[in-house]
Enzyme design. Structure first.
Site, PDB file in Angstrom:
ATOM      1  N   GLY A  99      62.042  14.268-102.753  1.00  0.00           N
ATOM      2  CA  GLY A  99      62.194  14.413-104.209  1.00  0.00           C
ATOM      3  C   GLY A  99      61.194  15.386-104.787  1.00  0.00           C
ATOM      4  O   GLY A  99      61.542  16.236-105.622  1.00  0.00           O
ATOM      5  N   ARG A 154      54.349  10.038 -92.018  1.00  0.00           N
ATOM      6  CA  ARG A 154      53.581  10.024 -93.277  1.00  0.00           C
ATOM      7  C   ARG A 154      52.172   9.470 -93.075  1.00  0.00           C
ATOM      8  O   ARG A 154      51.244   9.883 -93.756  1.00  0.00           O
ATOM      9  CB  ARG A 154      54.327   9.223 -94.336  1.00  0.00           C
ATOM     10  N   GLY A 204      63.332  14.609 -96.925  1.00  0.00           N
ATOM     11  CA  GLY A 204      64.584  13.866 -97.002  1.00  0.00           C
ATOM     12  C   GLY A 204      65.457  14.015 -95.769  1.00  0.00           C
ATOM     13  O   GLY A 204      64.976  13.978 -94.642  1.00  0.00           O
ATOM     14  N   LYS A 219      76.022  16.445-103.108  1.00  0.00           N
ATOM     15  CA  LYS A 219      76.485  16.730-104.461  1.00  0.00           C
ATOM     16  C   LYS A 219      75.886  17.982-105.094  1.00  0.00           C
ATOM     17  O   LYS A 219      74.677  18.201-105.029  1.00  0.00           O
ATOM     18  CB  LYS A 219      76.112  15.557-105.354  1.00  0.00           C
TER      19      LYS A 219
HETATM   20  P1  AMP Z   1      71.793  14.794-100.269  1.00  0.00           P
HETATM   21  O1  AMP Z   1      71.069  13.485-100.415  1.00  0.00           O
HETATM   22  O2  AMP Z   1      72.457  15.264-101.523  1.00  0.00           O
HETATM   23  O3  AMP Z   1      70.963  15.866 -99.606  1.00  0.00           O
HETATM   24  O4  AMP Z   1      73.016  14.496 -99.329  1.00  0.00           O
HETATM   25  C1  AMP Z   1      72.879  14.098 -98.016  1.00  0.00           C
HETATM   26  C2  AMP Z   1      74.153  13.466 -97.596  1.00  0.00           C
HETATM   27  O5  AMP Z   1      75.201  14.393 -97.714  1.00  0.00           O
HETATM   28  C3  AMP Z   1      74.156  12.999 -96.172  1.00  0.00           C
HETATM   29  O6  AMP Z   1      74.227  11.604 -96.154  1.00  0.00           O
HETATM   30  C4  AMP Z   1      75.416  13.638 -95.591  1.00  0.00           C
HETATM   31  O7  AMP Z   1      76.183  12.746 -94.803  1.00  0.00           O
HETATM   32  C5  AMP Z   1      76.210  14.012 -96.822  1.00  0.00           C
HETATM   33  N1  AMP Z   1      77.154  15.099 -96.559  1.00  0.00           N
HETATM   34  C6  AMP Z   1      76.893  16.306 -96.045  1.00  0.00           C
HETATM   35  N2  AMP Z   1      78.033  17.008 -95.889  1.00  0.00           N
HETATM   36  C7  AMP Z   1      79.034  16.225 -96.311  1.00  0.00           C
HETATM   37  C8  AMP Z   1      80.456  16.383 -96.383  1.00  0.00           C
HETATM   38  N3  AMP Z   1      81.058  17.511 -95.979  1.00  0.00           N
HETATM   39  N4  AMP Z   1      81.171  15.362 -96.872  1.00  0.00           N
HETATM   40  C9  AMP Z   1      80.571  14.223 -97.268  1.00  0.00           C
HETATM   41  N5  AMP Z   1      79.246  14.010 -97.226  1.00  0.00           N
HETATM   42  C10 AMP Z   1      78.490  15.001 -96.748  1.00  0.00           C
END
Ligand code: AMP
Length: 397
Positions: free
Chosen positions: A377, A38, A354, A201
């Site tokens: 974000g 950054r 991210g 999620k």
């Molecule tokens: P996000 O911030 O929503 O992009 O999520 C990123 C996070 O999703 C990372 O910390 C990953 O470890 C988690 N993640 C990815 N795939 C899985 C999975 N199959 N089960 C649980 N966590 C996951």
């Protein structure tokens, strides 16, 4: 087309230019900067102002000091790293009030081409509330304002939005580059246009999925998100991440994809384990055969092949979110393979900050991507089709 002034539309010569950067860099517990991407991304704007004889007053937030003076969130290490990168002195105005007596004095003594970095703007509680008094104080230091902080463009704070009320404003080079590349990808992509979404999620990405379904030719869903879609298809997901309350929505999204003739791809096989631990024993199973006492933690080889083929055929690709639990080495293979497939593709490849940016960094394939966003974000909100307040506030051309 983005109709905002950019730094080259300002005459910076002899002027005091207040520049909002995103120096929110990761540090270890001893305040050593562990990734200075950054800071390096802000150099073109700073160098332009030096070259054109302006005085540069830099400001940024760092971490979450919650409106209080907390020295572990001081920007002093950033001043040092920036000075090293520029080969030039950076005066650090270590003022607890950010714009107090000592910062004012430092600024008043500046000569053309010199640089002052203010203390963390989030030491002041007015910053996140976008309070006018603080915006006015910041603006009083300068003649012009340049926003080069893409990472906070989705927030309306005093140091990026408030100040624009009191000073002529423009985008810096980084903000312009981020907006040009990502704005074009979203509004006028070269086709076929593929979006790859992963991460934990569905609920965090609903807006993105809905907006992208209007624009893409193909949509890949991987990571923890995929299991809610599996459930919607009637598959058992064992102990995998599942958002029960989003199953109906997943059904609707799949229907929408079908109506729009978007090719929605889910993993066809998964690496599953009994526990959420790197050293948990694992195996690969087909998507409709996840055992009831196991959880999906990564995509399998069949899926890597399927997704890689789709990547090979695309001309524009945006990626946000890992394909598995990439922080654990045994479950990082899918995410790394996708990073490699993107690196080998001739398409315009855009990594939306991210975790996906971190994953690409880990594989050392940064230079092979068209663009890695500095704002997780902010880029997500762009993919959602939202206006970013930090950009909206900048003067029109
Ligand atoms: P996000 O911030 O929503 O992009 O999520 C990123 C996070 O999703 C990372 O910390 C990953 O470890 C988690 N993640 C990815 N795939 C899985 C999975 N199959 N089960 C649980 N966590 C996951």
């Amino acid at each position: 087309m983005l109709n905002k002034k950019s730094i080259e539309d300002l005459n910076v010569s002899g002027k005091r230019v207040l520049v909002r950067c995103d120096f929110n860099v990761p540090m270890d517990k001893d305040q050593n900067i562990t990734d200075d991407r950054r800071i390096r991304s802000a150099l073109p704007t700073i160098e332009y102002i030096i070259k054109n004889g302006g005085k540069i007053i830099l400001m940024s937030h760092l971490g979450r000091p919650k409106g209080e003076v907390k020295k572990e969130f001081s920007l002093e290490p950033v001043a040092k790293r920036l000075a090293n990168l520029l080969g030039k002195e950076v005066m650090f105005a270590d003022d607890d009030e950010v714009v107090g007596e000592s910062a004012r004095k430092a600024v008043s003594e500046m000569k053309d081409g010199e640089i002052v970095l203010l203390q963390n703007t989030r030491f002041r509680k007015e910053e996140k509330k976008n309070e006018e008094s603080f915006a006015k104080d910041l603006a009083s230091l300068a003649d012009l304002f340049v926003n080069d902080a893409f990472g906070t463009a989705h927030r309306a704070h005093a140091s990026n939005v408030g100040v624009t009320k009191f000073l002529p404003s423009a985008m810096g080079y980084l903000v312009k580059k981020e907006m040009d590349i990502m704005g074009k990808a979203i509004s006028n992509p070269e086709k076929p246009f593929l979006a790859i979404l992963g991460g934990a999620k569905v609920s965090d990405k609903i807006g993105v999925i809905e907006n992208l379904l209007e624009k893409v030719d193909s949509l890949i869903i991987g990571g923890g998100m995929a299991y809610t879609f599996y459930k919607a298809k009637g598959y058992d997901v064992g102990t995998s991440l599942l958002e029960e309350d989003k199953v109906d929505l997943a059904k609707e999204l799949m229907q929408k994809a079908e109506n729009k003739e978007v090719n929605l791809l889910l993993p066809v096989d998964n690496v599953v384990a009994k526990e959420f631990k790197n050293d948990s024993e694992y195996e690969t199973v087909d998507s409709n055969k996840i055992p009831e006492d196991m959880m999906g933690l990564d995509i399998g080889n069949g899926t890597i092949e399927l997704f890689s083929n789709e990547i090979e055929n695309a001309k524009t690709i945006v990626w946000n979110g890992p394909m598995g639990v990439f922080e654990m080495s045994n479950f990082a293979k899918g995410t790394n393979a996708i990073a490699k497939a993107l690196a080998n593709s001739d398409a315009i490849t855009i990594i939306g900050g991210g975790d996906s940016a971190a994953a690409v960094e880990k594989t050392g394939l940064n230079d092979k991507m068209t663009h890695i966003s500095t704002g997780g974000g902010a880029s997500l909100e762009l993919f959602e089709g939202k206006d970013l307040p930090g950009i909206v506030a900048i003067e029109n051309k």
